[in-house]
Design a protein around this motif. Structure first.
Motif, short mmCIF file in Angstrom:
data_model
loop_
_atom_site.label_atom_id
_atom_site.label_comp_id
_atom_site.label_asym_id
_atom_site.label_seq_id
_atom_site.Cartn_x
_atom_site.Cartn_y
_atom_site.Cartn_z
N GLY A 1815 0.81 -1.20 0.00
CA GLY A 1815 0.00 0.00 0.00
C GLY A 1815 0.85 1.26 0.00
N ALA A 1816 0.19 2.36 -0.32
CA ALA A 1816 0.87 3.66 -0.31
C ALA A 1816 0.67 4.32 1.04
N PRO A 1817 1.67 5.00 1.58
CA PRO A 1817 1.50 5.66 2.88
C PRO A 1817 0.62 6.90 2.76
N LEU A 1818 0.07 7.28 3.89
CA LEU A 1818 -0.69 8.52 3.93
C LEU A 1818 0.26 9.70 3.71
N PRO A 1819 -0.21 10.78 3.06
CA PRO A 1819 0.69 11.92 2.82
C PRO A 1819 1.09 12.58 4.12
N LYS A 1820 2.14 13.39 4.03
CA LYS A 1820 2.67 14.06 5.22
C LYS A 1820 1.66 15.04 5.81
N GLU A 1821 0.75 15.55 4.98
CA GLU A 1821 -0.26 16.45 5.51
C GLU A 1821 -1.14 15.76 6.54
N TYR A 1822 -1.34 14.47 6.36
CA TYR A 1822 -2.16 13.71 7.32
C TYR A 1822 -1.47 13.64 8.69
N ASP A 1823 -0.16 13.37 8.67
CA ASP A 1823 0.58 13.33 9.95
C ASP A 1823 0.56 14.68 10.63
N ALA A 1824 0.71 15.76 9.86
CA ALA A 1824 0.67 17.10 10.46
C ALA A 1824 -0.70 17.37 11.06
N ALA A 1825 -1.76 16.98 10.36
CA ALA A 1825 -3.11 17.19 10.90
C ALA A 1825 -3.33 16.38 12.17
N CYS A 1826 -2.81 15.14 12.19
CA CYS A 1826 -2.92 14.31 13.41
C CYS A 1826 -2.24 14.99 14.59
N ARG A 1827 -1.05 15.54 14.33
CA ARG A 1827 -0.32 16.23 15.39
C ARG A 1827 -1.10 17.44 15.87
N HIS A 1828 -1.70 18.18 14.95
CA HIS A 1828 -2.50 19.34 15.33
C HIS A 1828 -3.70 18.93 16.17
#
Length: 1923
Positions: A1815-1828
Motif C-alpha cells: 500500500g501507499a503511505p498517507l501523505p505528510k499532511e495527514y501526519d501534520a493534521a494528526c499532530r495538530h
C-alpha cells in the motif's frame, strides 16, 4: 637387602638383592659371595652407606631393605655412584600436631571455635542434599560419671561408605582427587554445585585437612561413626595419638587401621568404663536413616576450661561464622517488617554442654543467638547497597554495604566485642556521645567463602567506597557508619584451615575486576562510585537523626578561625532540636564550663559544610549575644554541647535584670531663664528658644555622665546632642544641631536659639551619645533621649501675589481673580479688613461685581472683559489699597464669546440656479462683539420649505465658526417650468441666535431624461414605437432588426445625438460608432429554444443615466425531425423494454404540434431480433406525444442493437444494449486457495456488487466456537433456487477480545492497618487464553470497600484505585497495582477489579476478601478521653478520687485494638512537675507511690484510683498520672490532674477545669476545620498554577506547530478540531494504493502480520515491481516466536506459510551499493540505483521489519530501466564484485546470475497482482493534521481543567470569606481568649493558708525546704495554617 658391588675391579657397579631373613651373618656372607661370584680366596668387607663395617652385632640391628656396599676395604673409594632406596613416610606428628600451628597462629584470638567450625563444615557438606531439616549438634560431655570428657559433632547427613570413610582418614586428600567408590567404574568425580545466592551451597568440605587438624587440636583421639542412607550397616573408625605411638613402638605401619562394620545400636565393642557415654550415643542409631558422628576424647584441660567459662562467647562466634547458613540469605533480621517476608533456613545447629550430675546442662541453638556481629549489623542498619564484582573467569563476589545511622546522641554502628577500648574522650562529659567514631579505623568488609566466615581476612575498603579526600556532598563521618559483607565463591583460594584468603583483596583491586550495582536482583552497569555516593547522600539525609538543624538562613565565613580551610563554608540555622528540646534564635541560655559563664541570647547556630534546608549532625556551634547587651555588646561562639540544659529561664532573666539596673534610663530637662516651652506649644515665627539644661539619670535617680561598664571606663563618657527638626512639606529638615559636654557645675548646657522662623511643626531632640563613636545606641538599645514638639505660625500681611488666572478668558464671560497675602517672611497671612480694590486695562473694558476672603486668599469676583480681539494678550493691573506693597500686574488671554448672530453669504435676495446643478452658501457665527466664535455643537442647518425632494443640509462650525452649505446638485422632480423655493438657515442647538432666509429661482435641466426606441421596416414607413417593458412574440432563431432610438431633456426637448453621448444595450457588446450617430441600434437575435422570455435593455450612460427595455417571447419553427426518448437503454433477452416516447421537433429541437392522434397509424418500428408482435403504439393527450410499448428481443446474441422509428418522411435510429437473460447458477471468481481465516466476533470482506453479474458479501461479524466451518452462497430467482458453491471458513478465538480478569497476589501476606498492599498483578485474559496486550491502564480499576461481598458488584461507596507503570523486569501484558495504602481501620474488606472495555461492556474479576489486622501496638489509650481530675487531700474519698472507672486499651498508631494476645500489668505512677521536689509528690491510698492493675487481652480496667488521705503535694499544682504497661514498648497514657489542699479551691478549679476541657475540644474542632480549608486552598492554588503552566506550554507548542494562532474559547478549539478531523477524513478518502490481502492473524500474540501489510511504498512503479518480486512471500505471516508460528501452522492445518523471526539470520550492515568501494565510485552509474529495502516505509515494528525484508530482499537493487540495469551489472561485474538481483521501475528483473527476459522476469500490470501489492503511505499532511488534533485536544482538556480549578478555587475563597466562616473565626478567637483566661486562673490560683494539720504534713514531708511556686501548664499551641 640390597648389595652394591663397589670393588675396584668391577667395570660398573652392580646391584643384587640378597635375602637375609632368618639368617646369621655367616650364612648371609655366603649368599653374597654366591650372588657376586666371589671365590673363597678373595677378601671383601660389607659396609653400610655410612661405611660402618657389618659384624654380628651390627647385622642383628639391620632392618629389611637396607642398602649395603661390597668393598675391598672399609676406606676404599667408590668407583661409581650408588643408589640407596629409602622410605620417607611422614611421622604421625604430622597428623596429630597439624592443628597446633594452624590454630595457634590465630592472630591472638582463641581459636577453639574455628576448630569446631571445621567439623561443622563437614556436616554442612554432608547434609547439603538433605530435604527437610538439616540438624547438626555439638555435644560437650563433661560428666565424669559417664567416662572421660568428650566432644561429639553429630549430623543427619548422607553418611559415609567405608571407602569414603577411608578417604576421610587420608591426610590432604581433597575432594577433587578422591575416589569415593570401591568399584572404579562407579566413580563420577567431583561436580561443582550450581551458583546460588550468597554462594550458600554447603560445598565447604574442601581440602581433606581441616577435620584431622581440628580433632587433634581439640583432643588426642577421634572416633568416626557413620551410616550411609543406602546401607543397613554402621561403619566405625578410630584414629588416636595413643594408637600412633603404639604402632611406632611396635614398628608397625602407622597409617593403617581397621573400619568396624556393624549393625546399628551394637555397642558390644564398648567395654572400657571411660567410654560409657558411647553406649547412649550408639543407642540413638536405630531410628536414624543416615548420620555421621565425630567423637573427640582426650580433650586438653585448658580447652575444657575455656569451653565451660566462655560458653556464650565461643557459641556466639560460631553463630557469626555460620550466620547466613542458619538464618538464610537475608540474615537474622529481627525487625517486624522483615519477619513478614523472611524465609527460614533449614539448617539447625545446636550446642549443648553437659557437666557433672546435678548441674543443669546448658543448651543453645545458633538460630537463637541474637548478639553475633552479623545480627548486630543487620538489625542496626537502615539501608543497604548491593553490588557484584566479577574477577577472572567464574570468580564472583556478591557484596553488601549497610548504613548504620547516627541517632540523636549516639552512633548505632555496633561495637566489636574483640576490639580494645580506645582512650577516653577529653571532651565535656555532659555531652558524651555513645560510640562517637562509629566504625573508626576498622575495615568495612567481612569476608565469607561459600557462605561461611573467613575470620582473619577483612577488606578495608575499595576505591569507590572510600572516604574522598576532598569534601563532598556526604560528610566524612558518614563513611564511618557503613559496614559490609563480601560473599565469594570457591574460585577465590583460602588457607587449609579456612582462616584467611590467599589473595582476595589483590584480585578485587585488579583493574580488570568489574563492579556492578545490583537492584532487585539485576545487575546495573553504572558508575559504581557515583551510585554509591548518591546512596550515601540519601542515607545521610533520610536516616541520620542527630542534632537537627532547622531554619536554614544561608552560608557564611568565620574569620574567627585561624585555619583558613575551615573558615568556609559554615551553614547558618535559626533552630535546633537536641535531646527532645527545641532551641531557637532569640532564646535566653546559659553556658556551662566556660570562662566566664555566659548569659545571653542565641543569635544563630553554625554547622560546618555547604548545607541547605534542615539537616542532622552530631554537633555544631552556637553564637550567643551576651546579655545584658547594654553592658556586654559582644557575641561569643561556643560548641552546642556547652549549653547549660539545666538552667531555667527565670534564673537567667534575674541575672540579666540585676546588671541592667546600672544603665542610664532617662533625661531631666530644665529652663534656667524661666521661659519653658511646653510640649505641643504654638509660637509666632521668630520667637527665641532657650537656654536649656539637661541631666542624665539611671534607675536609682542618680545623675551620671559616663557608661557604668567595668572595662575601659575612661573612654565611654556621655555627650548630649541637641537637634531641632522642622517637619516641612518636603520632609524633615534639621535647623539646629549642637553637642553638649558634661560640666560638673551646670551638667549639659545649650544657649538660646533665635533662627526659628519657618512655619510648621518642629521637634526638639535631646539624645545621649558616646564620646568615642558618637553612637546613640549601646548594645542594640537606644541611650536616654528627650523629645519636645512645638509649632510656629505666620505674622501680619504686608504684600500680595496674584494667583495665576485660568486663561484664556471668553469675551463677556465672568471670571475671578485670586490674590495670596503674605507676611514679612513670605508666609501666607490673613488680609486686613479695610482693603479697597481697583482693576485697570488699556485695551479692554473691565468691570467686577465684588470681593471675598477665604483664609489667606483674597478673591475679586465677577470680572468681565469686552472688546475687539486684535491682540491675543492683555495686561490687567490689580491695586489693593492698604498694604505696604499694594499693586501687581497680570497677563490675561482672551477668546471670542458665545454665539450671538449668524451671517450667510452671498447676501442677494434672489439667486438663479438650473435644476440638477450645485449651489453653495458660506455661513459665519459671530459673538456679541462681532468676532467669529466657536462653540460645542455649533451646527448650522439649511432646509427648503415645501420642497421634499431637496434633503436637509447641515455643516459643523464647532471648530472654526465658518462653513459651506449645499455643495451637492439640486434634484427637483418634474421641473417643466421656472420654480422659486426658499432656503432657511438656523442654529438648532442655540435658540437665541436668529435664523436667516435666501430665495432660489430653479430652471429646467438640459440633461437627457428620456430614451425612446422605435422600429422602421422600410424607408418611408411609419415608425413603430416600442414602449417600455413591451412583450413581442417572434420566431425562434430569427432576427429582429431596424431598431432606432431618440433622446429628450427635462423640458421634453429632443437632444441631438453626438459622439460624446454614450449608449449601451444588453444584447450586443460592440456598437458601431456610425450607427450610434444615426440613432440606429444593433439587431436582436432571438434564441433557438422556444421556452421562457428574453429581456432586452437600452441605457444612456450620462448624468443621470436613463434606460428603456422590452421583452421577446420565442415560438417554435417548422417541423424538421423525429425525437425518440428511451427510459432504459438496456434490456435482458426475453424481457420488455420500458416505454418509449416519440415527438416531432423543429430544427432546434423545439416540440411542434404536427403530430396528432391520427399519426399513430402511420408510425413504424423495426430492428434485428425484434418481436414486433408485442409492440403497441398509443397517443398521449396529456403530453401531446406518441408512446411505444412492448419492445422485446428474442433469439439473438447479447450486444448492441439499432432500432428504427419512422413517420412519413421522418425517421430516427436509437441503440439498445441487449443483455443476458435470467441467472441459472453462481460461481466464485478468484476464490481463496485455503479456508478463510476469521477471528471470533469479527467479519470478512470480499469484493463489491457489479453490473456484470458479480456480487460481494461483507460478513460484518462471525461468532462461533473455534473450528472449521462451511460457508454456502445461496441464490434465488423469485422462488427458484440457484445452485451455489461452498467455501471453508476457519473461526479462531480473538486474542484481543478480553473475556476474563485474573488476579495474583501474595495470599499469605498479612494486611497491617495503614501499611501497603502487596502487589496485585492483574492479567486480562483473551478468548484464546492468553494475555491481552495494549490494554489502556486507565480502563482497569481496583475497587476497595469495607465488608464482605453482598453481590457481584461493589457498593457505590467503594473507593477506586488506579494501576501504576510496570517495572522494567515485569511483564508488559500485566497490570500492576502497587504501593496502595491499606485502610487504617481493621476488619474485613473486599477487593475487586474491573475492566471498562467500552461504555456498555465491563468485565469484573472475582471478589477477594482480605482481613486488615492491627499494626504494631504502640500506645496505651483510654476508650473515651476522661476529663481532667481535680482532687484535694482531705478525708472525703470522693474529693480524693482521681479515676472512678477508666478502660485502657492497647492500640496501634491508628487507634485499632492491638493487644488481644497480650496480658500483663499496668503500673500507675505520678510525674513530678517542674518546680516541685520529689518529696512533694502525692501518694496513692496506702501511702504508695504506684498502683498496679491487671492487663488482660490488651485491656485494663482502672477503677477507684484515689490519693491517700493527707497526701503530700504542692497546692494548686498540676501533676500527671502515668499509666505504663509492663509489656512491649508502649507509649504510656498520661492524665494531668490538679491538686489542692482544701475543698473550696478544688470545687472552684474543678468547674474551671471542666470548662477548659470543653473549650479545648471545641477549639480543636475549629482548628481542624480551618486547617482543612487552608490545606484545600493551598492544593487548589497549586492546581491552578499547574494548569496555567500547562496551558502556556501547550500554547507555545501550538504556535510552534504551524497553527499560527491561539484560541480563548473551548468552542473555537472544538471547531478547529472538527475542521482538522474533516481534513484528515478528506485525505484518507483520497484514492490511493491499498493492499487487499486478508490478514486475520495480525492481532494475535507475538504476530507481526503478513508481509504485504508490514511495509508501504510511496512510488507506484517501485511498489509494483517489489510486490511482484516478493509475490510468493506476500501472504507469509511473520511471527516473533516459533511457538506463535507453530500455532498458526496447526490452526490452518499447514496451509498458511509462516516465518518466525527468532529463526531468521540477519546481520545489520551499512554496506554501500556495489559500485561504491572505499567511499568512491568504481564507475559512473546511471538509472538512479538504490537498495529496494530502502524504499520501504514501516508503519510499525521498524527494527523487526528490517530483519524481515533484509532476509527477503537482501541486497536487491531498484534502477530506472533495463538498459541502465544491464550497464550497472556490467560495471559491477567488471569491478570483480558480486552483483545482486536488479529490478527496474519498468517491471524488468535481472537475476543475480545475469539472466533476464521472459514472462517470469517481467512484472505484470499492477491490476493483475489482485491486491497483492504494498500500500501507499498517507501523505505528510495527514501526519501534520494528526499532530495538530492531538495538540488541540490536549489544549482543550487543559483549558477545561484550568477553568474548572479556577472556578473551584474562586468558590472556595468566596466560601472562606463568607459571613458564616468569619463568624466561626470570631468564635475561635473568643474561645481561645477564654481558654487563656482560664489557664491563667488555673496557673495563678492563690495558695490559701494551710490548716494546722496541713502544716504538720508539710513539715513532716518537706524537711524545711522552701515552698516553690507552681509551674504554668504549656499553652495551647497556635494553629499553623497551610499556605
Amino acid at each position: 637387602m640390597r648389595v652394591f658391588d663397589c670393588r675396584p675391579e668391577s667395570k660398573q657397579v652392580t646391584e643384587q638383592v640378597v635375602e637375609a631373613t632368618g639368617k646369621k651373618l655367616e650364612g648371609f656372607l655366603q649368599d653374597v659371595s654366591k650372588a657376586f661370584s666371589i671365590s673363597g680366596k678373595e677378601t671383601f668387607v660389607l659396609t653400610t652407606t655410612d661405611r660402618r663395617v657389618i659384624d654380628d652385632n651390627v647385622f642383628d640391628e639391620l632392618e629389611d631393605g637396607i642398602t649395603l656396599q661390597l668393598l675391598r676395604s672399609a676406606d676404599q673409594e667408590l668407583p661409581a655412584a650408588t643408589q640407596e632406596h629409602i622410605k620417607y613416610v611422614p611421622h604421625y606428628y604430622t597428623l596429630v600436631q597439624s592443628g597446633m600451628y594452624e590454630y595457634y597462629a590465630s592472630e591472638g584470638q582463641k581459636s577453639l571455635p574455628y576448630a569446631f567450625a571445621e567439623l561443622v563444615d563437614n556436616s554442612l557438606s554432608a547434609t547439603a542434599s538433605k530435604e527437610g531439616l538439616r540438624t547438626i549438634e555439638i555435644r560437650l560431655l563433661f560428666d565424669e560419671s559417664q567416662g572421660k570428657h568428650a566432644a561429639v559433632v553429630l549430623d543427619n547427613g548422607c553418611g559415609m561408605t567405608s571407602k569414603q570413610l577411608n578417604n576421610w582418614a587420608v591426610y590432604r586428600l581433597s575432594k577433587f582427587n578422591r575416589d569415593n567408590s570401591t568399584i572404579h567404574s562407579d566413580h563420577s568425580g567431583y561436580v561443582r554445585p550450581a551458583p546460588v545466592p550468597r554462594s550458600l551451597n554447603s560445598d565447604i568440605s574442601f581440602f581433606g585437612v581441616g577435620g584431622k587438624q581440628a580433632v587433634f587440636y581439640i583432643g588426642q583421639s577421634a572416633r568416626i561413626i557413620t551410616k550411609p542412607a543406602a546401607s543397613p550397616d554402621v561403619h566405625e573408625f578410630v584414629m588416636s595419638k595413643e594408637d600412633f605411638e603404639r604402632k611406632e613402638k611396635n614398628k608397625e605401619d602407622i597409617y593403617c587401621g581397621v573400619i568396624r562394620n556393624r549393625k546399628p545400636g551394637d555397642c558390644a565393642h564398648i567395654v572400657v568404663e571411660e567410654e560409657l557415654f558411647l553406649q547412649a550415643l550408639i543407642a540413638e542409631e536405630e531410628d536414624k536413616e543416615s548420620f555421621t558422628a565425630v567423637v573427640i576424647t582426650g580433650i586438653q584441660s585448658e580447652h575444657i576450661t575455656y569451653l565451660k567459662q566462655h560458653f556464650d562467647l565461643w557459641t556466639r562466634e560460631l553463630a557469626h561464622i555460620y550466620h547466613y547458613y542458619v538464618h538464610g540469605i537475608h540474615g537474622n533480621d529481627m525487625r517486624q517488617s522483615a519477619k513478614n517476608v523472611q524465609k527460614e533456613s533449614n539448617v539447625d545447629i545446636q550446642i549443648s554442654l553437659v557437666e557433672k550430675s546435678g548441674k543443669q546442662s546448658r543448651r543453645v541453638n545458633l538460630r537463637n543467638v541474637d548478639n553475633d556481629m552479623q545480627t548486630l549489623y543487620i538489625n542496626s542498619t537502615s539501608a543497604s547497597f548491593e553490588f557484584r564484582a566479577q574477577a577472572h573467569g567464574e570468580a564472583t563476589v556478591e557484596g553488601l554495604i549497610r548504613y548504620h545511622p547516627f541517632l540523636y546522641d549516639r552512633e548505632t554502628y555496633p561495637q566489636d566485642p574483640y576490639a580494645s577500648p580506645g582512650p577516653a574522650d577529653e571532651e565535656d562529659d555532659e555531652c558524651e556521645v555513645f560510640n562517637p567514631v562509629g566504625r573508626g579505623k576498622r575495615p568495612i568488609f567481612e569476608c565469607f567463602w561459600n557462605g561461611r566466615l573467613i575470620p582473619y581476612t577483612t577488606v578495608a575498603e575499595f576505591e569507590w567506597c572510600a572516604c574522598p579526600k576532598k569534601a563532598g556532598s556526604v560528610p566524612a563521618e558518614c563513611y564511618n557508619r557503613i559496614s559490609g559483607v563480601l560473599f565469594t565463591n570457591d574460585c577465590f583460594p583460602v588457607s587449609t584451615n579456612k582462616l584467611t584468603f590467599m589473595d582476595l583483596e589483590l584480585q578485587l583491586r585488579d583493574r580488570e575486576t568489574i563492579f556492578t550495582r545490583v537492584i532487585n536482583g539485576q545487575d546495573q552497569r553504572v558508575k559504581i562510585q557515583r551510585e554509591f555516593t548518591t546512596w550515601m547522600k540519601e542515607c545521610h539525609e533520610q536516616y541520620d537523626k542527630q542534632i537537627k538543624f532547622m531554619g536554614f538562613q544561608g552560608v557564611t565565613t568565620r574569620s574567627d578561625i585561624s585555619t583558613k580551610r575551615l573558615q568556609y563554608p559554615w551553614a547558618q540555622f535559626s533552630t535546633i532540636r537536641w535531646d527532645g528540646k527545641m532551641y531557637k534564635a532569640g532564646q535566653h541560655v546559659k553556658s556551662v564550663k566556660t570562662q566566664p559563664v555566659i548569659f545571653g541570647t542565641i543569635k544563630e547556630f553554625l554547622l560546618y559544610g555547604d548545607h541547605e534546608g534542615d539537616v542532622f549532625a552530631t554537633g555544631g556551634y552556637v553564637q550567643i549575644a551576651m546579655q545584658p547587651k547594654e553592658l556586654y555588646d559582644e557575641v561569643r561562639t561556643i560548641p552546642i554541647f556547652k549549653i547549660d540544659r539545666q538552667a531555667t529561664a527565670a534564673a537567667i532573666k534575674r541575672n540579666i535584670e540585676d546588671e541592667l539596673a546600672k544603665l542610664p534610663i532617662e533625661l531631666r530637662v530644665t529652663w534656667p531663664e524661666g521661659n519653658p516651652w511646653s510640649d505641643y506649644a504654638t509660637k509666632p515665627a521668630g520667637t527665641p528658644m532657650g537656654p536649656i539644661q539637661v541631666e542624665i539619670l539611671n534607675k536609682k535617680g542618680e545623675s551620671i555622665s559616663k557608661l557604668p561598664v567595668a572595662s575601659n571606663t575612661a573612654g565611654r563618657k556621655f555627650l548630649m546632642e541637641l537637634k531641632v527638626i522642622w517637619h516641612s512639606p518636603r520632609g524633615k529638615i534639621q535647623t539646629n544641631s549642637h553637642i553638649g559636654v558634661y560640666s560638673a557645675k551646670w551638667d549639659y548646657w545649650f544657649k538660646k536659639m533665635e533662627n526659628l522662623n519657618k512655619l510648621g511643626k518642629y521637634t526638639l531632640y535631646l539624645q545621649t551619645i558616646l564620646n568615642e563613636n558618637n553612637s546613640s545606641e549601646w548594645a542594640g538599645k537606644q541611650l536616654p533621649h528627650y523629645t519636645l514638639n512645638f509649632t510656629l505660625t505666620e505674622g501680619d500681611a504686608e504684600t500680595f501675589s496674584v494667583v495665576a488666572v485660568s486663561s484664556p478668558v471668553q469675551v463677556g464671560a465672568p471670571f475671578s481673580l485670586s490674590l495670596e497675602l503674605k507676611d514679612e517672611f513670605g508666609h501666607p497671612a490673613r488680609p486686613p479688613s479695610d482693603l479697597k480694590t481697583k482693576l485697570e486695562c488699556s485695551t479692554l473694558e473691565v468691570t467686577h461685581e465684588g470681593t471675598a476672603v477665604n483664609g489667606t486668599t483674597f478673591t475679586i469676583k465677577g470680572v468681565r472683559a469686552k472688546g475687539s480681539l486684535k491682540t491675543k494678550v492683555h495686561t490687567l493691573k490689580v491695586v489693593l489699597e492698604g498694604l505696604k506693597h499694594d499693586s501687581q500686574s497680570v497677563q490675561i488671554s482672551m477668546l471670542p464669546g458665545l454665539p450671538h448672530t449668524l451671517r450667510v453669504l452671498p447676501e442677494k435676495e434672489l439667486i438663479t440656479v438650473e435644476n440638477r446643478t450645485a449651489v453653495s452658501f458660506k455661513v459665519e457665527v459671530l459673538d456679541e462683539a462681532k468676532n467669529i466664535t466657536t462653540h460645542s455643537k455649533l451646527i448650522v442647518r439649511c432646509q427648503f420649505a415645501g420642497v421634499p425632494e431637496v434633503p436637509l443640509e447641515a455643516v459643523d462650525c464647532s471648530n472654526t465658526g465658518v462653513g459651506t452649505l449645499l455643495g451637492k446638485p439640486l434634484q427637483l422632480k418634474n421641473v417643466k417650468a421656472v420654480q422659486v423655493i426658499t432656503a432657511e438657515f438656523d442654529l438648532p442647538n442655540h435658540q437665541g441666535v436668529a435664523c436667516v432666509q435666501r430665495k432660489l429661482c430653479v430652471l429646467p435641466s438640459r440633461n437627457v431624461t428620456r430614451v425612446e426606441v422605435y422600429r422602421v421596416e422600410a424607408q418611408g414607413d411609419t415608425p413603430m414605437v416600442i414602449m417600455n417593458l413591451e412583450r413581442i412574440d417572434w420566431t425562434a432563431g430569427d432576427t429582429l432588426g431596424s431598431l432606432f432610438y431618440k433622446l429628450y431633456d427635462e423640458g421634453e426637448r429632443e437632444i441631438p445625438i453626438t459622439p460624446e453621448l454614450s449608449q449601451k444595450v444588453n444584447w450586443s457588446a460592440n456598437m458601431k460608432s456610425g450607427d450610434v450617430a444615426m440613432g440606429r441600434l444593433p439587431s436582436v437575435c432571438v434564441p433557438t429554444l422556444a421556452q421562457g422570455e428574453q429581456f432586452y435593455q437600452v441605457a444612456f450612460q450620462g448624468q443621470p443615466s436613463v434606460e428603456t427595455s422590452f421583452i421577446i417571447v420565442p415560438r417554435p419553427d417548422e417541423p424538421d425531425c423525429l425525437k425518440v426518448t428511451l427510459r432504459e437503454t438496456s434490456v435482458r433477452l426475453g424481457e420488455v423494454l420500458g416505454d418509449i416516447n416519440i415527438e416531432l421537433t423543429d430544427q432546434y429541437g423545439n416540440k411542434t404540434d404536427a403530430l396528432t392522434a391520427e399519426s399513430v397509424k402511420t408510425i413504424s418500428v423495426s430492428a434485428d431480433g425484434l418481436d414486433k408482435s408485442s409492440i403497441v403504439i398509443k397517443w398521449q393527450d396529456s403530453t401531446q406525444s406518441v408512446c411505444v410499448r412492448g419492445l422485446r428481443f428474442i433469439d439473438c446474441v447479447p450486444g448492441q442493437r439499432e432500432v428504427r422509428f419512422a413517420w412519413q418522411h421522418y425517421e430516427e435510429f436509437v441503440r439498445v444494449r441487449v443483455n443476458a437473460g435470467r441467472p441459472a447458477k453462481i460461481t466464485i471468481q478468484d476464490g481463496p486457495e485455503m479456508a478463510l481465516q476469521v477471528l471470533n466476533g469479527h467479519g470478512v470482506d470480499t469484493t463489491g456488487l457489479h453490473s456484470e453479474g458479480k456480487a460481494s458479501f461483507t460478513l460484518t461479524q462471525v461468532t462461533a466456537p473455534k473450528g472449521e466451518y462451511q460457508m454456502e452462497f445461496r441464490g434465488k430467482m423469485s422462488t427458484s433456487p440457484i445452485s451455489s458453491p461452498v467455501l471453508l471458513l476457519n473461526v479462531m478465538p480473538d486474542p484481543c477480545k478480553p473475556v476474563n480478569l485474573t488476579v495474583d497476589y501474595d495470599t499469605s501476606a498479612l494486611f497491617y492497618a495503614g501499611g501497603t498492599f502487596p502487589v496485585f498483578t492483574v492479567t486480562v485474559v483473551s478468548e484464546d487464553g492468553g494475555a491481552v496486550r495494549n490494554i489502556n491502564p486507565a480502563g482497569v480499576s481496583m475497587l476497595l470497600w469495607k465488608g464482605q461481598a453482598t453481590g457481584q458488584r461493589p457498593p457505590p461507596e467503594a473507593s477506586t484505585l488506579k494501576c501504576g507503570k510496570p517495572k522494567k523486569t515485569e511483564k508488559e501484558e500485566c497490570l500492576y497495582f502497587r504501593d496502595k495504602v491499606i485502610p487504617d481501620r481493621v476488619g474485613k474488606y473486599t477487593v475487586q477489579f474491573v475492566l471498562s472495555v467500552d461504555t456498555t461492556n465491563t468485565i469484573w474479576s472475582n471478589q477477594h476478601i482480605i482481613s486488615v489486622v492491627p499494626s504494631k501496638a504502640v500506645k496505651l489509650v483510654p476508650e473515651t478521653p476522661p476529663a481532667t481530675p481535680v482532687v484535694s487531700n482531705n478525708n472525703v474519698l470522693a474529693n480524693r478520687t482521681l479515676v472512678e472507672s477508666l478502660w485502657l486499651k492497647i492500640m496501634d498508631e491508628y487507634n485499632n485494638p492491638a493487644g488481644e494476645d497480650y496480658s500483663g500489668q499496668v503500673r500507675v505512677s505520678l510525674k513530678n512537675p517542674a518546680g516541685c521536689s520529689q518529696k512533694d509528690l502525692p501518694l496513692f491510698e496506702g501511702k504508695a507511690s504506684t498502683a498496679t492493675y491487671q492487663l488482660t487481652n490488651g485491656e485494663a480496667h482502672i477503677e477507684n484510683l484515689a490519693l491517700a488521705e493527707n497526701s503530700p503535694g504542692c497546692d494548686g499544682t498540676e501533676y500527671i498520672l502515668i499509666f505504663q504497661a509492663d509489656i512491649l514498648e508502649l507509649t504510656p497514657f498520661e492524665l494531668p490532674f490538679r491538686f489542692y489542699n482544701d475543698v473550696e479551691n478544688q470545687r472552684q478549679m474543678s468547674a474551671l477545669t471542666k470548662k477548659k476541657d470543653c473549650l479545648s475540644i471545641s477549639i480543636e474542632v475549629y482548628r481542624s476545620l480551618f486547617d482543612t480549608n487552608n490545606q484545600l486552598i493551598s492544593e487548589l492554588k497549586g492546581q491552578v498554577q499547574l494548569a496555567e503552566s500547562k496551558e502556556k506550554q501547550l500554547k507555545s507548542e501550538i504556535q510552534k506547530s504551524g497553527l499560527g494562532c491561539t484560541f480563548s474559547t473551548i468552542s473555537a478549539i472544538g471547531d478547529l478540531i472538527n475542521q482538522k478531523r474533516a481534513e484528515m477524513e478528506h485525505i484518507k478518502r483520497q484514492p490511493r494504493r491499498t493492499c487487499s490481502v486478508p490478514d486475520p492473524f495480525r492481532t494475535s500474540p507475538d504476530v507481526l502480520g503478513k508481509v504485504a501489510h508490514l511495509a508501504k511504498v510511496e512510488e507506484d512503479d517501485a511498489a509494483k515491481v517489489i510486490s511482484w518480486h516478493l509475490l510468493g512471500d506476500m501472504d507469509c505471516v511473520v511471527t516473533v516466536t516459533t511457538a506463535a508460528a507453530r500455532k498458526i501452522y496447526d490452526d490452518t492445518h499447514g496451509r498458511q506459510q509462516v516465518m518466525p523471526l527468532e529463526t531468521v539470520f540477519w546481520k545489520c550492515s551499512a554496506r554501500p551499493l556495489p559500485h561504491i568501494r572505499n567511499g568512491m565510485n568504481t564507475f559512473p552509474p546511471v538509472g538512479n540505483p538504490v537498495f529496494a529495502r530502502d524504499l520501504l516505509i514501516f508503519p510499525q515494528y521498524a527494527d523487526k521489519c528490517q530483519m524481515v525484508f533484509g532476509s527477503l530482499l537482501g541486497d536487491t537493487i531498484l534502477i530506472d530501466d533495463l538498459d541502465s540495469a544491464n550497464h550497472y551489472r556490467k560495471g559491477v561485474v567488471q569491478s570483480k564484485s558480486q552483483c545482486p538481483t536488479l529490478l527496474t521501475r519498468q517491471g524488468d528483473r535481472i537475476r543475480s546470475n545475469g539472466k533476464f527476459g521472459g514472462l517470469q522476469n517481467k512484472a505484470p500490470p499492477i491490476e493483475k497482482l489482485r491486491g497483492h501489492v504494498f500500500g501507499a503511505p498517507l501523505p505528510k499532511e495527514y501526519d501534520a493534521a494528526c499532530r495538530h488534533v492531538e495538540l488541540l485536544q490536549q489544549y482543550r482538556g487543559t483549558l477545561e481543567k484550568c477553568q474548572a480549578v479556577q472556578a473551584d478555587y474562586a468558590a472556595h475563597v468566596e466560601y472562606l470569606q463568607s459571613p458564616e466562616m468569619q463568624q466561626k473565626e470570631r468564635e475561635l478567637r473568643e474561645q481561645r481568649k477564654e481558654l487563656q483566661d482560664i489557664e491563667k486562673k488555673l496557673a495563678s490560683t492563690p495558695v490559701r493558708a494551710p490548716l494546722s494539720s496541713a502544716v504538720k504534713r508539710a513539715q513532716a514531708h518537706s524537711e524545711g525546704e522552701p515552698s516553690r511556686a507552681p509551674s504554668k501548664r504549656a499553652r495551647l499551641k497556635p494553629c499553623r495554617l497551610l499556605d
